[in-house]
Design an enzyme around this catalytic site. Structure first.
Site, mmCIF file in Angstrom:
data_model
loop_
_atom_site.group_PDB
_atom_site.id
_atom_site.type_symbol
_atom_site.label_atom_id
_atom_site.label_comp_id
_atom_site.label_asym_id
_atom_site.label_seq_id
_atom_site.Cartn_x
_atom_site.Cartn_y
_atom_site.Cartn_z
ATOM 1 N N HIS A 185 0.762 -1.050 -0.007
ATOM 2 C CA HIS A 185 0.067 0.110 0.074
ATOM 3 C C HIS A 185 0.841 1.340 0.012
ATOM 4 O O HIS A 185 1.439 1.480 1.195
ATOM 5 C CB HIS A 185 -0.914 0.308 1.250
ATOM 6 C CG HIS A 185 -1.862 1.130 1.243
ATOM 7 N ND1 HIS A 185 -2.287 1.843 0.288
ATOM 8 C CD2 HIS A 185 -2.183 1.988 2.490
ATOM 9 C CE1 HIS A 185 -3.180 2.748 0.721
ATOM 10 N NE2 HIS A 185 -3.082 2.836 1.967
ATOM 11 N N ASP A 311 -11.310 -3.154 -2.738
ATOM 12 C CA ASP A 311 -10.981 -2.585 -1.386
ATOM 13 C C ASP A 311 -11.788 -2.579 -0.403
ATOM 14 O O ASP A 311 -12.078 -1.652 0.614
ATOM 15 C CB ASP A 311 -10.527 -1.086 -1.823
ATOM 16 C CG ASP A 311 -9.420 -0.680 -0.614
ATOM 17 O OD1 ASP A 311 -8.987 -1.617 0.191
ATOM 18 O OD2 ASP A 311 -9.581 0.583 -0.287
#
Lengths: 432, 314
Positions: A185, A311
């Site tokens: 990330h 997500d």
């Protein structure tokens, strides 16, 4: 006992792997696709049950590379069972679940636990991603070898970026020997600071502190340099702005084994959707400016962005019914990913094979899974959907245990009618 | 007989954004009358007799809270102060639960200050009574902007056409945000003067002139509005030191001389003397700082009166 046979006829077939689209039928035998008949009807085998698709699309089931689950540790938010039901409704047949659980997925026994729980309670395929560092602390590497043997499909610290460059370099080197996939990330926490939304005019207006795009691009650029140094397979979990697209494109041009994803939220929403401090739209990376959204759509259509992820991040009242700056990041997504993505198709921004490619073929390729293809011999993970069927999302209908959908009460177009996993029908739309 | 007033068309006062120049003008007119009431021996009106006003402060405040308390009492309301430092919120109760609990006690007005932007909006959606924003994070502080506007109007006779320099920690300041919106809506020229580290991103695109030099920013200014340097909120190093800040951005007599000779000085308080403002300027002839405090009570009376027509429990 002979394996059961089902034939899906009168379908508009879309094979994102080949880019082919046209009328035809699919024959399922047991857990695999036995035949794909383009144009003509296939030989109708004795005893096969026939499903008339009425002209709806038949395509490979979706593969979602990024979903969060509350099991183990936060079952009140989501279990593997409820996650899989939500996935089935959304046409997702394979889910990669993130290691940010309690305990963290950093031990082979926990990978094993998740796989067993998935086997017993989930109706779609679940592949756990294991932590990249022990306890997600960003310091010591986890046992990539043992975790991989136990069934971990990739290594990532989930919502946490790996901030230590030396750790990232060693992880890439070590993963290269095992051909393991690392997912990061990309976010530089010192630039995020107390920021809670995209930096710019709208944040200034709301009196909220902003997060500059550079928090993403600096971390991403660092990782590209490290991949060049160490090689190894690397996937940037979520990119959200034009500069990031360019950074990944340059790395790909240089021959690095780099891929990237984009959240369905950054493709279909922008910072203005936060409106009156709607915490369901508090996300990481944050929703950006409309110009950034346009840039990532373009990159997706050109294939510069490899995959779309949901997500999916279930949050409950205690973490979301708060002032914006105090709320947790994350939104539901797995159930609405296809419907939301079809907005891009309906707007004429991307054709159906390319759109579905980013949600099935490409993620399957990156993960080394056999799905994502409409071809004889491929697993019978299939979806039947009507791309034009309109509906208004009612959060009470959501299968997820949490209700933090950014699309609550939104008008959506395109709905999954049936979902098959390994030849078994796991979802049929009630009024279909 | 006074002519009937135009009714104030809002149930809450959550920010200056959303108010029309007409709304603002009406509130200032009402406030002018409240100033007269407050200067009489008999200061009490009956507009809010029988009404309950709760001051719910999640952040410590002396002047805003006491100003709202006095305003409510002068209008005859029963005022309860609830300071949250010692309350259930510390025990883990959410803002929404606190709101629901208070709502069940059937108040007519809740005045809220909270450290998070948008928190007052959130609370307003969960209660039946009128809500007044007494400051939410770095978002808005509407009654401060109104009292500043009243002070300016009473001293300059107008707001339109004036050049107002807002100086200091704009980034963290709700006072700056509300003032920028109000003054621009009323036709003033608004300038922001601060080091770049204390200016919000993209603020130039909102139509405000920005300056990083006091000499340029104060040139031809009619009003110099100083902001508190929010030291307690700064977790990063926005400015290197207090003495460097004072040297370049602290308002002293020399810097004030760069503005118009009849320029007036304002500060929302509490002041850090020797940080953003020199004592002789704060106490000097051009300072309106003490008058601002008086106007604060009047403006809050005006806001309470304006909302009175929308109160529940009728």
């Amino acid at each position: 006992m002979t394996s059961s046979r089902t034939i899906l006829t009168n379908a508009r077939l879309v094979d994102p792997a080949s880019g082919r689209e046209g009328p035809g039928a699919v024959l399922i035998a047991g857990e695999t696709i036995a035949d794909v008949a383009w144009g003509a009807l296939p030989a109708h085998p004795e005893g096969a049950s026939v499903i008339d698709c009425g002209g709806a699309v038949v395509a490979p089931g979706l593969v979602d590379m990024r979903a969060f689950v509350g099991e183990p540790g936060a079952e009140h938010r989501e279990t593997l069972g409820t996650l899989s039901e939500a996935a089935a409704v959304g046409g997702v047949t394979t889910v990669v679940c993130m290691p940010d659980t309690n305990p963290v997925v950093d031990d082979p026994a926990i990978v094993d636990y998740i796989l067993r729980r998935a086997r017993d309670t989930a109706i779609v395929r679940i592949h756990p991603a294991a932590a990249l560092t022990k306890g997600l602390h960003g310091e010591e590497l986890t046992e990539f070898g043992l975790l991989g043997e136990a069934g971990a499909i990739a290594f990532t610290d989930g919502v946490k970026p790996v901030t230590n460059a030396r750790v990232m370099r060693r992880a890439l080197l070590y993963a290269r020997d095992l051909d393991a996939l690392l997912i990061n990330h990309c976010e530089e926490p010192t630039l995020v600071g107390d920021g809670v939304m995209n930096e710019g005019e709208f944040a200034s207006r709301l009196g909220l502190l902003g997060i500059p795009r550079e928090a993403e691009t600096i971390a991403l650029e660092r990782d590209m340099r490290l991949v060049r140094l160490a090689r190894g397979r690397y996937h940037a979990a979520l990119i959200s702005c034009a500069d990031s697209v360019e950074i990944v494109a340059r790395a790909k041009d240089a021959g690095l084994a780099v891929t990237c994803g984009v959240s369905i939220n950054n493709l279909t929403l922008n910072e203005n959707d936060i409106g009156d401090y709607r915490t369901f739209l508090r996300l990481s990376p944050p929703l950006r400016h409309e110009d950034d959204r346009q840039a990532v759509i373009e990159a997706l259509a050109e294939g510069a962005i490899d995959v779309i992820v949901s997500d999916h991040n279930p949050q409950d009242v205690e973490t979301k019914r708060l002032p914006f700056a105090e709320a947790a990041n994350g939104a539901l997504g797995i159930e609405t990913m296809l419907s939301a993505a079809l907005r891009l198709y309906h707007a004429g921004r991307i054709d159906l094979p390319r759109l579905l490619r980013a949600m099935s073929t490409r993620p399957a390729e990156i993960l080394g899974l056999p799905g994502g293809r409409l071809a004889a011999g491929a697993p019978a993970d299939l979806i039947v959907f009507d791309p034009d069927m309109p509906y208004v999302l009612d959060k009470r209908d959501l299968r997820s245990r949490s209700k933090n959908s950014p699309f609550d009460e939104a008008r959506l177009e395109g709905r999954v009618l049936r979902t098959f996993v390994a030849g078994r029908c796991v979802h049929t739309l009630a009024d279909a | 007989m006074t002519p009937p007033r135009p009714t104030f068309p809002h149930r809450h006062l959550l920010g200056i954004e959303g108010l029309s120049p007409l709304d603002i003008g009406a509130l200032l007119d009402l406030a002018d009358e409240a100033v007269e009431v407050s200067r009489q021996v008999e200061k009490k009106k009956a507009t809010l007799r029988g009404r309950t006003q709760i001051n719910l402060f999640f952040e410590p405040s002396t002047r805003t809270q006491s100003s709202f308390e006095l305003a409510g009492k002068r209008l005859g309301a029963d005022v309860m102060n609830m300071s949250v430092v010692s309350s259930a919120v510390k025990k883990g109760e959410t803002l929404i639960d606190t709101a629901a609990t208070l709502n069940a006690m059937r108040p007519d007005l809740i005045v809220v200050r909270h450290h998070s932007a948008g928190a007052v909006h959130l609370l307003a959606r969960k209660v039946d009574c009128s809500v007044i924003n007494a400051g939410d994070g770095a978002h808005e502080h509407p009654t401060q902007a109104l009292l500043d506007a009243l002070t300016i109007r009473r001293n300059k006779g107008r707001i339109e056409g004036l050049t107002v320099a807002i100086c200091g920690d704009v980034l963290h300041s709700r006072v700056a945000r509300s003032n920028m919106i109000l003054l621009a809506a009323m036709g003033a020229r608004v300038r922001l003067v601060a080091p770049s580290t204390l200016l919000p991103a993209g603020i130039g695109r909102l139509g405000f002139e920005t300056f990083t030099s006091m000499r340029e920013g104060l040139k031809d200014a009619d009003i110099v509005m100083m902001l508190r340097l929010q030291r307690e909120r700064m977790n990063g190093s926005f400015v290197p030191s207090v003495r460097e800040y004072f040297r370049f951005f602290g308002l002293d007599q020399e810097k004030l001389s760069w503005a118009k000779p009849d320029a007036l000085v304002m500060h929302p308080g509490p002041m850090n003397r020797g940080v953003e403002i020199a004592s002789d300027v704060a106490d000097g002839a051009q300072s309106l700082i003490r008058e601002q405090v008086e106007m604060g009570v009047a403006v809050r009376m005006a806001v309470l009166e304006a909302l009175a027509t929308h109160l529940p429990n009728r």
